[in-house]
Design a protein around this motif. Sequence first.
Motif: not given
Length: 348
Positions: A131-159
Amino acid sequence: MKKVRWGIIGTGQVAHHFARDFCHVKAGELRAVASRSKASADRFAETFDIELAMVDYFSLINSREVDAIYIATPHTLHFDLVKACILAGKAVLCEKPFTLNETQSQTLYDLALERNVFVMEAMWTRFNPVFEQVIDWVEEGEIGLLHSIRASFNTLAPTDPSHRLMDKSKGGGALLDMGIYPIFLAQHFFGKPDFVQNQAVIGDTDVDVFEQVLLGWESGQLASLEASMISCGPNRAILSGSEGYIEIESEWYKAKSCRLVSANGEEQRIALDFPGTGYQFEVDEVNRCLDEALLQSPNYSWQDSLELIATLDEIRQDIGLYYPGEEEPDDDDLEHHHHEHGHHKHSH
């Protein structure tokens, strides 16, 4: 750096992960564990070679043998336990969500300031080296202007309806356990959202079992996020920019690898083979802050934590999910409710 003596409250699954990774902590010692069941405390202490096993949370909180306490109990107990730790002058790392709502969190941060005690919400993902590496890449402008983020956290919890995730009286639901991660990710880069839209599905035990959340910012960014405890998913995160994108590989919130793909298709992949799951890094951060006599981490501040819970509060209010002790609005207040949101009952 002085060796910080740690205690753990709670002996559930998360406490096990935390204790297992503790051997990778730079400077710290796991001294004590407390559980309400003697058998459980003894077993945990034996498994992780911990000297002191206690059957009363408050014995540990008031023990002279510990300097810092990690709280890994169900969410509904966080407020009282953190408060007791602060009053006892013990540094606190409390599992997320720090408390059930913003009002509770604000009260505790105010108290910590008044009592001069370090506290931090245990947002372990923030301190993961990938995650620290990702922050560095974004701050160093490696992907230009950050426009969007997509993320999920899916899991099968006890029912099992009595499991804390399914139990409303224990602060159950997908949002506070899973949804908190993708929302943290979006807010880390974009700040508190200006627009919050959400679709949630309520299960048989009246807690949210999954939701999709769309966050928007006046400055033109969007985040499309998903949390579920009834379905599987790849659990990747994609950060899209004007000159490329970053993918944090599965499972992104505890990733050991990420890749940067530029607009012309060039790819750079980084894999970090750190030991354990990665809980040690948040402990290192707490120990560092204590060494520097800080009350909060500059890398995950009280403000960050408050802005995160404020968004969770807004989503829960929209879902109509209230936990014990919270005020439910009167029907009159609901007249002014936004109608573009939907909630569906889900039955197996």
